[in-house]
Scaffold this active site. Structure first.
Site, PDB file in Angstrom:
ATOM      1  N   HIS A  70     -10.140   1.204   2.019  1.00 16.76           N
ATOM      2  CA  HIS A  70      -9.692   2.566   2.351  1.00 16.76           C
ATOM      3  C   HIS A  70     -10.884   3.499   2.590  1.00 16.76           C
ATOM      4  O   HIS A  70     -10.817   4.402   3.416  1.00 16.76           O
ATOM      5  CB  HIS A  70      -8.823   3.150   1.226  1.00 16.76           C
ATOM      6  CG  HIS A  70      -7.391   2.697   1.262  1.00 16.76           C
ATOM      7  ND1 HIS A  70      -6.582   2.870   2.359  1.00 16.76           N
ATOM      8  CD2 HIS A  70      -6.617   2.073   0.327  1.00 16.76           C
ATOM      9  CE1 HIS A  70      -5.367   2.382   2.105  1.00 16.76           C
ATOM     10  NE2 HIS A  70      -5.376   1.882   0.877  1.00 16.76           N
ATOM     11  N   CYS A  75       0.856  -1.192   0.000  1.00 20.02           N
ATOM     12  CA  CYS A  75       0.000   0.000   0.000  1.00 20.02           C
ATOM     13  C   CYS A  75       0.885   1.232   0.000  1.00 20.02           C
ATOM     14  O   CYS A  75       1.869   1.285   0.753  1.00 20.02           O
ATOM     15  CB  CYS A  75      -0.890  -0.018   1.242  1.00 20.02           C
ATOM     16  SG  CYS A  75      -2.002   1.391   1.355  1.00 20.02           S
ATOM     17  N   HIS A 133      -9.176  -3.960  -1.765  1.00 18.36           N
ATOM     18  CA  HIS A 133      -8.169  -3.181  -1.031  1.00 18.36           C
ATOM     19  C   HIS A 133      -8.560  -1.692  -1.000  1.00 18.36           C
ATOM     20  O   HIS A 133      -8.553  -1.058   0.060  1.00 18.36           O
ATOM     21  CB  HIS A 133      -6.797  -3.374  -1.702  1.00 18.36           C
ATOM     22  CG  HIS A 133      -5.684  -2.569  -1.090  1.00 18.36           C
ATOM     23  ND1 HIS A 133      -4.598  -3.150  -0.481  1.00 18.36           N
ATOM     24  CD2 HIS A 133      -5.489  -1.222  -1.014  1.00 18.36           C
ATOM     25  CE1 HIS A 133      -3.790  -2.187  -0.033  1.00 18.36           C
ATOM     26  NE2 HIS A 133      -4.314  -1.013  -0.356  1.00 18.36           N
ATOM     27  N   GLU A 134      -8.926  -1.170  -2.179  1.00 17.39           N
ATOM     28  CA  GLU A 134      -9.262   0.258  -2.260  1.00 17.39           C
ATOM     29  C   GLU A 134     -10.583   0.545  -1.552  1.00 17.39           C
ATOM     30  O   GLU A 134     -10.733   1.587  -0.902  1.00 17.39           O
ATOM     31  CB  GLU A 134      -9.328   0.720  -3.723  1.00 17.39           C
ATOM     32  CG  GLU A 134      -8.045   0.529  -4.530  1.00 17.39           C
ATOM     33  CD  GLU A 134      -6.809   1.087  -3.871  1.00 17.39           C
ATOM     34  OE1 GLU A 134      -6.905   2.054  -3.093  1.00 17.39           O
ATOM     35  OE2 GLU A 134      -5.716   0.534  -4.123  1.00 17.39           O
TER      36      GLU A 134
HETATM   37 ZN    ZN Z   1      -3.756   0.956   0.005  1.00 21.56          ZN
END
Ligand code: ZN
Length: 186
Positions: free
Chosen positions: A156, A101, A152-153
């Site tokens: 966030h 990341c 993953h995004e």
């Molecule tokens: Zn990330």
């Protein structure tokens, strides 16, 4: 000119906030943010970047998978803006693979993710004039690496990072060890 943005790192409280939905995709500041995120993710050799990573707490991220020094085996895809995404379904199978990341430099982790997900989001058709950048609702199924980037995004936007998902601290390694493991730079 579109400038590269500063990526905030683990410890900055903005990374731990739940991001707010984008109300008006045509808003000039949102359009500019999309352009800048696209430049930033490519210049940083990332395969995705979320708005909270540049301290803008909007439900918006870029997927931009392409082979690069950080992810040599990444598949090529056109950089895509993903706005107000939802994960509406997923496979029962999960798979573990390495993630890194831009906000957690120097660390890689083995992260379990759903192999296939069904997603919904607004995107901005490529090649459209800026004034026509209206959100178009997309619904599609993603698998493997691209599904992994999306998850993953998406995390966030929920204030999560991949470190929250690793099953054991034994699944964390340094970037230098990862490069050795992948046989990069031999
Ligand atoms: Zn990330």
């Amino acid at each position: 000119m579109t400038s590269q943005l500063n990526v905030i790192e683990l410890g900055n409280p903005i990374l731990r906030q739940r991001a707010e939905p984008v109300k008006n995709i045509k808003d000039e500041s949102i359009q500019k943010l999309i352009d800048e995120l696209m430049v930033t993710v490519i210049q940083a050799d990332g395969v995705g970047i979320a708005a909270p990573q540049v301290a803008r707490s909007h439900r918006l991220f870029i997927m931009a998978s392409r082979p690069n020094p950080r992810y040599p085996k990444a598949p090529y895809m056109e950089p895509t803006a993903i706005i107000n995404p939802k994960i509406i379904g997923h496979s029962s199978e999960t798979a573990k693979d390495w993630e890194g990341c831009l906000s957690v430099p120097g660390i890689r982790g083995l992260v379990p993710r759903y192999q296939t997900i069904e997603v919904e989001y607004c995107d901005i058709p490529k090649g459209d004039a800026r004034s026509d950048r209206n959100g178009k609702l997309q619904k599609l199924e993603l698998t493997d690496f691209v599904a992994r980037i999306f998850q993953h995004e998406f995390d966030h936007l929920e204030g999560k990072v991949f470190l929250d998902r690793v099953e054991s601290t034994l699944d964390l390694i340094t970037e230098a060890e990862y490069q050795k493991l992948m046989g990069i730079g031999d």
